[in-house]
Design an enzyme around this catalytic site. Structure first.
Site, PDB file in Angstrom:
ATOM      1  N   ARG A   1     -47.016 -14.850  12.643  1.00  0.00           N
ATOM      2  CA  ARG A   1     -47.081 -16.068  12.124  1.00  0.00           C
ATOM      3  C   ARG A   1     -47.100 -17.048  13.429  1.00  0.00           C
ATOM      4  O   ARG A   1     -46.157 -17.141  13.953  1.00  0.00           O
ATOM      5  CB  ARG A   1     -45.888 -16.576  11.284  1.00  0.00           C
ATOM      6  CG  ARG A   1     -45.758 -17.978  11.122  1.00  0.00           C
ATOM      7  CD  ARG A   1     -44.771 -18.359   9.836  1.00  0.00           C
ATOM      8  NE  ARG A   1     -45.184 -18.068   8.558  1.00  0.00           N
ATOM      9  CZ  ARG A   1     -44.580 -18.342   7.376  1.00  0.00           C
ATOM     10  NH1 ARG A   1     -43.594 -19.142   7.447  1.00  0.00           N
ATOM     11  NH2 ARG A   1     -45.161 -17.999   6.345  1.00  0.00           N
TER      12      ARG A   1
ATOM     13  N   HIS B   1     -53.474 -18.736   5.040  1.00  0.00           N
ATOM     14  CA  HIS B   1     -52.342 -18.016   4.716  1.00  0.00           C
ATOM     15  C   HIS B   1     -52.941 -17.047   3.828  1.00  0.00           C
ATOM     16  O   HIS B   1     -52.650 -16.946   2.498  1.00  0.00           O
ATOM     17  CB  HIS B   1     -51.509 -19.066   4.173  1.00  0.00           C
ATOM     18  CG  HIS B   1     -49.917 -18.379   4.155  1.00  0.00           C
ATOM     19  ND1 HIS B   1     -49.577 -17.127   4.355  1.00  0.00           N
ATOM     20  CD2 HIS B   1     -48.946 -19.148   3.447  1.00  0.00           C
ATOM     21  CE1 HIS B   1     -48.269 -16.904   4.145  1.00  0.00           C
ATOM     22  NE2 HIS B   1     -47.710 -17.976   3.741  1.00  0.00           N
TER      23      HIS B   1
ATOM     24  N   GLN C   1     -50.243 -15.140   1.265  1.00  0.00           N
ATOM     25  CA  GLN C   1     -49.948 -15.993   0.147  1.00  0.00           C
ATOM     26  C   GLN C   1     -51.214 -15.947  -0.628  1.00  0.00           C
ATOM     27  O   GLN C   1     -50.883 -15.976  -2.265  1.00  0.00           O
ATOM     28  CB  GLN C   1     -49.833 -17.367   0.760  1.00  0.00           C
ATOM     29  CG  GLN C   1     -49.356 -18.477  -0.482  1.00  0.00           C
ATOM     30  CD  GLN C   1     -48.016 -18.204  -0.791  1.00  0.00           C
ATOM     31  OE1 GLN C   1     -46.950 -18.069  -0.039  1.00  0.00           O
ATOM     32  NE2 GLN C   1     -48.003 -17.926  -2.183  1.00  0.00           N
TER      33      GLN C   1
ATOM     34  N   ASP D   1     -48.721 -28.075  -2.559  1.00  0.00           N
ATOM     35  CA  ASP D   1     -48.066 -27.658  -1.476  1.00  0.00           C
ATOM     36  C   ASP D   1     -47.392 -28.842  -0.812  1.00  0.00           C
ATOM     37  O   ASP D   1     -47.812 -29.928  -1.061  1.00  0.00           O
ATOM     38  CB  ASP D   1     -48.664 -26.687  -0.569  1.00  0.00           C
ATOM     39  CG  ASP D   1     -47.910 -26.030   0.705  1.00  0.00           C
ATOM     40  OD1 ASP D   1     -46.826 -26.054   0.683  1.00  0.00           O
ATOM     41  OD2 ASP D   1     -48.703 -25.653   1.855  1.00  0.00           O
TER      42      ASP D   1
ATOM     43  N   CYS E   1     -46.383 -22.472  -3.056  1.00  0.00           N
ATOM     44  CA  CYS E   1     -46.142 -21.355  -2.383  1.00  0.00           C
ATOM     45  C   CYS E   1     -44.592 -21.240  -1.657  1.00  0.00           C
ATOM     46  O   CYS E   1     -44.410 -20.271  -1.684  1.00  0.00           O
ATOM     47  CB  CYS E   1     -47.062 -21.417  -0.921  1.00  0.00           C
ATOM     48  SG  CYS E   1     -46.838 -22.973  -0.107  1.00  0.00           S
TER      49      CYS E   1
ATOM     50  N   ARG F   1     -45.012 -11.706  -3.485  1.00  0.00           N
ATOM     51  CA  ARG F   1     -45.256 -11.643  -1.991  1.00  0.00           C
ATOM     52  C   ARG F   1     -45.082 -10.272  -1.727  1.00  0.00           C
ATOM     53  O   ARG F   1     -45.627  -9.344  -1.008  1.00  0.00           O
ATOM     54  CB  ARG F   1     -44.502 -12.756  -1.358  1.00  0.00           C
ATOM     55  CG  ARG F   1     -44.987 -14.137  -1.493  1.00  0.00           C
ATOM     56  CD  ARG F   1     -46.442 -14.406  -0.803  1.00  0.00           C
ATOM     57  NE  ARG F   1     -46.368 -13.960   0.622  1.00  0.00           N
ATOM     58  CZ  ARG F   1     -46.274 -14.963   1.601  1.00  0.00           C
ATOM     59  NH1 ARG F   1     -45.567 -16.018   1.420  1.00  0.00           N
ATOM     60  NH2 ARG F   1     -46.151 -14.441   2.867  1.00  0.00           N
TER      61      ARG F   1
END
Ligand code: CP
Ligand code: NVA
Length: 308
Positions: free
Chosen positions: A102, A129, A132, A225, A265, A293
């Site tokens: 990340r 992402h 995701q 988001d 998310c 996930r």
């Protein structure tokens, strides 16, 4: 498949295959429990930013399947500061069997993948992402099943990294995507160009509007988001002034399809981009989405390790 850096690196068939595998692994997990398909494998996890879902779901994906995971904090690694990214990649390639990173800068995860001899997974960058995006698609397919082609996915708010992966997975699966965002907070133009190329082949329709009400009209999925992503904290005050009209609340949801689902998310900033009543209401799938996930990432890891 060597790495998992962007949804758009894959074909529609490859994404469908990953979704089918995720669904199969999820079913097996609930029916038969843990299967040791990652025995003897360790995933190195490099984090330059905080995480709950990505960190824990990757760690648990490895442990459920008989493997292990190693968390490497920003201070320990000093990616590109204490040591060059190329050197970090080559050293870790001798210790672990795959890497998840990340990073702030998307170029850094690309650089890691370039130098690593082992698979590299993008666990969120400033551009996208993809883990995701895959879990989001799994959640949408679970909800809408075979009827999912031609579905209307609407994203409302800051057109960010999560939006890029959602748009690419939607385009690949033939879903229409509408983004409603304020001026100055538009989609990355390169990502839009890529999505348009995919959409030409799949028939997906991409629409970009300013008006959040227009954005959710006919939507089967309403997604939002945070207004301020990690790394943008200095802009929080200005963003808090610009984004309130884009809040996903009961009024906005009443303008979407009657059976629309609400996605986020997470982490959610409750009563900012998403109100409590909607987040905890009957249309919300935010927790099954977060749980997916784990299953989506097991599928990614299984393909990268070549064990499924
Ligand atoms: N959605 C997501 O990636 O959450 P974390 O930042 O907690 O990993
Ligand atoms: N857009 C958010 C997603 C967090 C999972 C961020 O980058 O902070």
């Amino acid at each position: 498949m060597k790495d998992f850096i962007a949804i758009s690196d894959f074909s529609s068939e490859e994404i469908r295959d990953l979704l089918d595998l995720a669904a199969k692994l999820k079913q097996e997990y609930f029916e038969k429990g843990n299967q040791p398909i990652f025995a003897g494998k360790v995933l190195g996890m490099i984090f330059q930013k905080p995480s709950l879902r990505t960190r824990v779901s990757f760690d648990m994906a490895m442990r459920h399947c008989g493997g292990d995971a190693l968390y490497l904090s920003p201070n320990e690694i000093g990616l590109g500061k204490r040591e060059s990214i190329a050197d970090v990649a080559r050293v870790l390639s001798g210790y672990v069997q795959a890497l998840m990173a990340r990073t702030f800068d998307h170029a850094h995860v690309v650089e890691l993948a370039k130098w690593a001899d082992i698979p590299v997974i993008n666990g969120l960058s400033d551009y996208n992402h993809p883990c995701q995006g895959l879990a989001d698609a799994l959640t949408i397919v679970e909800k809408f099943g075979a009827k999912s082609k031609g579905l209307n996915v609407s994203y409302v708010g800051d057109a960010n990294n999560v939006t890029v992966s959602l748009m690419h997975v939607s385009a690949l699966l033939g879903w229409n995507m509408t983004v409603g965002s304020p001026e100055g907070y538009d989609m990355n133009p390169k990502a839009v160009e890529i999505a348009r190329e995919i959409a030409k082949k799949t028939g997906s329709k991409l629409t970009f509007v300013r008006d959040p009400h227009e954005a959710v009209k006919g939507a089967h999925v309403v997604y939002t988001d945070t207004w301020t992503s990690m790394g943008q904290e200095e802009e929080t005050a200005i963003r808090e002034k610009i984004f309130p009209p884009y809040q996903v609340n009961a009024k906005l949801m009443s303008e979407a399809d009657r059976d629309a689902i609400v996605m986020h998310c997470l982490p959610a900033h409750r009563n900012h981009e998403l109100t409590d009543d909607v987040a905890d209401g009957p249309q919300s799938v935010i927790f099954p989405q977060a749980h997916n996930r784990l299953h989506a990432q097991k599928a990614i890891l299984a393909r990268l390790f070549g064990v499924a």
